[in-house]
Design a protein around this motif. Structure first.
Motif, PDB file in Angstrom:
ATOM      1  N   ASN A 187      -3.815 -13.754   1.278  1.00 42.16           N
ATOM      2  CA  ASN A 187      -4.420 -12.543   0.719  1.00 42.16           C
ATOM      3  C   ASN A 187      -5.937 -12.724   0.787  1.00 42.16           C
ATOM      4  O   ASN A 187      -6.468 -13.675   0.216  1.00 42.16           O
ATOM      5  CB  ASN A 187      -3.968 -12.339  -0.730  1.00 42.16           C
ATOM      6  CG  ASN A 187      -2.547 -11.798  -0.813  1.00 42.16           C
ATOM      7  OD1 ASN A 187      -2.092 -11.067   0.064  1.00 42.16           O
ATOM      8  ND2 ASN A 187      -1.842 -12.156  -1.871  1.00 42.16           N
ATOM      9  N   TYR A 222      -7.193  -6.551  -6.622  1.00 41.39           N
ATOM     10  CA  TYR A 222      -7.248  -7.141  -7.964  1.00 41.39           C
ATOM     11  C   TYR A 222      -8.612  -7.804  -8.128  1.00 41.39           C
ATOM     12  O   TYR A 222      -9.070  -8.512  -7.225  1.00 41.39           O
ATOM     13  CB  TYR A 222      -6.188  -8.243  -8.135  1.00 41.39           C
ATOM     14  CG  TYR A 222      -4.830  -7.908  -7.555  1.00 41.39           C
ATOM     15  CD1 TYR A 222      -3.850  -7.298  -8.335  1.00 41.39           C
ATOM     16  CD2 TYR A 222      -4.518  -8.227  -6.223  1.00 41.39           C
ATOM     17  CE1 TYR A 222      -2.606  -6.986  -7.799  1.00 41.39           C
ATOM     18  CE2 TYR A 222      -3.271  -7.914  -5.688  1.00 41.39           C
ATOM     19  CZ  TYR A 222      -2.322  -7.297  -6.479  1.00 41.39           C
ATOM     20  OH  TYR A 222      -1.097  -7.000  -5.958  1.00 41.39           O
ATOM     21  N   GLY A 262      -0.191  -7.897   2.472  1.00 45.59           N
ATOM     22  CA  GLY A 262       1.048  -7.168   2.779  1.00 45.59           C
ATOM     23  C   GLY A 262       0.797  -5.666   2.820  1.00 45.59           C
ATOM     24  O   GLY A 262       1.307  -4.961   3.700  1.00 45.59           O
ATOM     25  N   ARG A 315       5.379  -2.642   9.245  1.00 43.59           N
ATOM     26  CA  ARG A 315       6.642  -3.012   8.585  1.00 43.59           C
ATOM     27  C   ARG A 315       7.815  -2.628   9.479  1.00 43.59           C
ATOM     28  O   ARG A 315       7.894  -1.503   9.948  1.00 43.59           O
ATOM     29  CB  ARG A 315       6.728  -2.336   7.219  1.00 43.59           C
ATOM     30  CG  ARG A 315       7.868  -2.802   6.393  1.00 43.59           C
ATOM     31  CD  ARG A 315       7.481  -3.053   4.954  1.00 43.59           C
ATOM     32  NE  ARG A 315       6.852  -1.914   4.305  1.00 43.59           N
ATOM     33  CZ  ARG A 315       7.490  -1.106   3.453  1.00 43.59           C
ATOM     34  NH1 ARG A 315       8.769  -1.284   3.205  1.00 43.59           N
ATOM     35  NH2 ARG A 315       6.848  -0.128   2.869  1.00 43.59           N
TER      36      ARG A 315
HETATM   37  N1  EPU Z   1       2.788  -4.508  -0.547  1.00 45.86           N
HETATM   38  C1  EPU Z   1       2.959  -3.363   0.188  1.00 45.86           C
HETATM   39  N2  EPU Z   1       3.702  -3.423   1.336  1.00 45.86           N
HETATM   40  C2  EPU Z   1       4.305  -4.593   1.742  1.00 45.86           C
HETATM   41  C3  EPU Z   1       4.115  -5.772   0.984  1.00 45.86           C
HETATM   42  C4  EPU Z   1       3.347  -5.699  -0.169  1.00 45.86           C
HETATM   43  O1  EPU Z   1       2.429  -2.312  -0.134  1.00 45.86           O
HETATM   44  O2  EPU Z   1       4.981  -4.571   2.788  1.00 45.86           O
HETATM   45  C5  EPU Z   1       2.013  -4.443  -1.805  1.00 45.86           C
HETATM   46  C6  EPU Z   1       2.961  -4.543  -3.008  1.00 45.86           C
HETATM   47  O3  EPU Z   1       3.459  -3.327  -3.380  1.00 45.86           O
HETATM   48  C7  EPU Z   1       2.052  -5.137  -4.059  1.00 45.86           C
HETATM   49  C8  EPU Z   1       1.090  -6.003  -3.261  1.00 45.86           C
HETATM   50  O4  EPU Z   1       1.165  -5.586  -1.914  1.00 45.86           O
HETATM   51  O5  EPU Z   1       1.313  -4.128  -4.689  1.00 45.86           O
HETATM   52  C9  EPU Z   1       1.374  -7.491  -3.410  1.00 45.86           C
HETATM   53  O6  EPU Z   1       2.695  -7.779  -2.950  1.00 45.86           O
HETATM   54  P1  EPU Z   1       3.592  -8.922  -3.657  1.00 45.86           P
HETATM   55  O7  EPU Z   1       3.613  -8.728  -5.115  1.00 45.86           O
HETATM   56  O8  EPU Z   1       4.900  -8.969  -2.933  1.00 45.86           O
HETATM   57  O9  EPU Z   1       2.818 -10.279  -3.446  1.00 45.86           O
HETATM   58  P2  EPU Z   1       1.955 -10.825  -2.224  1.00 45.86           P
HETATM   59  O10 EPU Z   1       0.522 -10.795  -2.632  1.00 45.86           O
HETATM   60  O11 EPU Z   1       2.322 -10.133  -0.964  1.00 45.86           O
HETATM   61  C10 EPU Z   1       1.872 -13.315  -3.002  1.00 45.86           C
HETATM   62  C11 EPU Z   1       2.102 -14.657  -2.389  1.00 45.86           C
HETATM   63  C12 EPU Z   1       3.583 -14.977  -2.334  1.00 45.86           C
HETATM   64  C13 EPU Z   1       4.125 -14.958  -3.757  1.00 45.86           C
HETATM   65  C14 EPU Z   1       3.848 -13.573  -4.379  1.00 45.86           C
HETATM   66  C15 EPU Z   1       4.212 -13.551  -5.830  1.00 45.86           C
HETATM   67  C16 EPU Z   1       0.295 -15.098  -0.844  1.00 45.86           C
HETATM   68  C17 EPU Z   1      -0.142 -15.154   0.582  1.00 45.86           C
HETATM   69  N3  EPU Z   1       1.553 -14.709  -1.054  1.00 45.86           N
HETATM   70  O12 EPU Z   1       2.447 -12.346  -2.135  1.00 45.86           O
HETATM   71  O13 EPU Z   1       3.728 -16.287  -1.830  1.00 45.86           O
HETATM   72  O14 EPU Z   1       5.518 -15.223  -3.788  1.00 45.86           O
HETATM   73  O15 EPU Z   1       2.429 -13.265  -4.297  1.00 45.86           O
HETATM   74  O16 EPU Z   1       3.308 -14.319  -6.564  1.00 45.86           O
HETATM   75  O17 EPU Z   1      -0.502 -15.402  -1.722  1.00 45.86           O
HETATM   76  C18 EPU Z   1       4.056 -17.555   0.155  1.00 45.86           C
HETATM   77  O18 EPU Z   1       2.934 -18.021  -0.028  1.00 45.86           O
HETATM   78  O19 EPU Z   1       4.785 -17.908   1.127  1.00 45.86           O
HETATM   79  C19 EPU Z   1       4.547 -16.536  -0.746  1.00 45.86           C
HETATM   80  C20 EPU Z   1       5.700 -15.889  -0.543  1.00 45.86           C
END
Ligand code: EPU
Length: 357
Positions: free
Chosen positions: A255, A276, A288, A297
């Motif tokens: 991120n 954030y 994401g 996607r």
């Molecule tokens: N989102 C979208 N579309 C998508 C994916 C995400 O709009 O296709 C939006 C979601 O709706 C949300 C935001 O992006 O508002 C964040 O998504 P999510 O909560 O799934 O978390 P993330 O930031 O994508 C991070 C970590 C994950 C961890 C989750 C939960 C990183 C790179 N990834 O994902 O870690 O499980 O937060 O804490 O920091 C990993 O490192 O392999 C991993 C899975």
């Protein structure tokens, strides 16, 4: 020490990419490493340390000697007034270790349930999920210098943890910084054991939106550690692919963190951008969301694809144990195409998380 030749790696990397290690040695103990280093043929060879292979993209056969870490063991090593100090061998499966700590009555790791990989790989990229990072629960680790056979201990400061980052991800320069911290231990240190400091007073970490939702759904404002563990497992099962069935390496990009000015520029391009504010005033964007907004996607390049339920995860659409698996080349072509389109639309270059070999 037995060094196997031409070892298939498809079952040893969570993307399930087909590749071979020219040579591979299974490490069960510190003495195994010392015995290997005494063999002139292998002492000076380039080496690659492999844990669960869950943060790895293989783009061809692996030429360095692969050290597959299989060091087991988990135990309570000390107890203070405020915390349990628990140690695990680097080869222990991370999720099984987290589940074991809860059965023993030690809480603190529950938010990091179901992260694929091994205990030894956890500090390398400072794994984290749902508001808790490894560094928040880390006490120290023992590692062995693959050049000298010297065993050493590092505390959290010496590991130089950052967001999905540590001293183990940076190349070796062989010197110490002004705080006497080693700089760059990539491919130089093999982590043997990791110790965790697990507070006796359980404070659930529920700040993450998905967990707040679970709390409201279950009308359970004071969940137990086991309850949080179960919720995290449910959340992850709902949006992340199980690597045993669909090859993947978790989040493929980090991120990005941007300044307030950069964020304003991106908001001008798309006001819906998910962001954030961090404690230091910088702003974290959801990679994401950026990838999703560019329409990726569900898209594919050959057998490599963007997961339908979470665009930050690239997947192998082929089989996990057959020749039709995605190739490392397909994964990298897809990753670069995503980087280009996010750059063109938002002016930001996404940084890849996995190690590319
Ligand atoms: N989102 C979208 N579309 C998508 C994916 C995400 O709009 O296709 C939006 C979601 O709706 C949300 C935001 O992006 O508002 C964040 O998504 P999510 O909560 O799934 O978390 P993330 O930031 O994508 C991070 C970590 C994950 C961890 C989750 C939960 C990183 C790179 N990834 O994902 O870690 O499980 O937060 O804490 O920091 C990993 O490192 O392999 C991993 C899975």
């Amino acid at each position: 020490m037995l060094v196997e030749k031409n070892v298939p790696l498809q079952s040893l990397n969570s993307f399930h990419i087909v590749a071979k290690a020219h040579a591979l040695c299974r490490i069960h103990s510190q003495d195994d490493v010392l015995a290997l280093l005494q063999q002139p043929q292998w002492a000076g060879a380039d080496k690659f340390v492999l844990g669960g292979g869950s943060n790895l993209v293989l783009t061809g056969d692996v030429k360095p000697l692969v050290l597959k870490v299989e060091i087991g063991g988990r135990k309570l090593v000390a107890e203070t007034a405020k915390a349990f100090i628990v140690e695990a061998g680097a080869g222990e499966n991370w999720h099984d270790f987290v589940a074991w700590t809860l059965v023993q009555g030690y809480s603190g790791l529950e938010n990091m349930a179901m992260i694929p990989g091994t205990v030894g790989a956890a500090p390398v990229q400072n794994i984290g999920a749902y508001g808790v990072e490894l560094q928040d629960r880390f006490e120290s680790l023992d590692a062995i210098d693959l050049d000298t056979g010297h065993v050493f201990t590092l505390n959290a400061a010496q590991c130089a943890f950052g967001y999905r980052d540590s001293v183990f991800k940076h190349s070796s320069s062989g010197s110490l910084d002004r705080h006497q911290r080693p700089i760059g231990l990539k491919n130089r240190a093999l982590i043997l054991r990791v110790r965790f400091c697990l507070p006796k007073r359980f404070v659930p970490m529920l700040g993450y939106a998905d967990l707040e939702k679970k709390m409201a759904e279950h009308a359970c404002p004071q969940p137990s550690a086991q309850q949080v563990f179960d919720w995290v497992c449910e959340i992850r099962r709902a949006k992340l692919p199980n690597p045993a069935l669909i090859g993947n390496a978790g989040s493929f990009f980090k991120n990005p963190t941007v300044s307030v000015e950069q964020c304003a520029d991106i908001i001008a391009r798309d006001p819906k951008v998910v962001h954030y504010v961090l404690a230091d005033g910088a702003i974290k964007l959801a990679a994401g969301w950026l990838i999703d907004a560019c329409g990726w996607r569900g898209k594919s390049v050959g057998q490599a694809g963007v997961y339908e339920k979470q665009a930050l995860v690239l997947v192998n659409r082929g089989s996990v144990n057959g020749a039709d698996a995605a190739t490392g080349g397909e994964v990298m072509t897809l990753a670069k195409a995503i980087q280009t389109s996010v750059y063109e639309r938002f002016g930001l270059m996404l940084e890849m998380e996995p190690v590319v070999l």
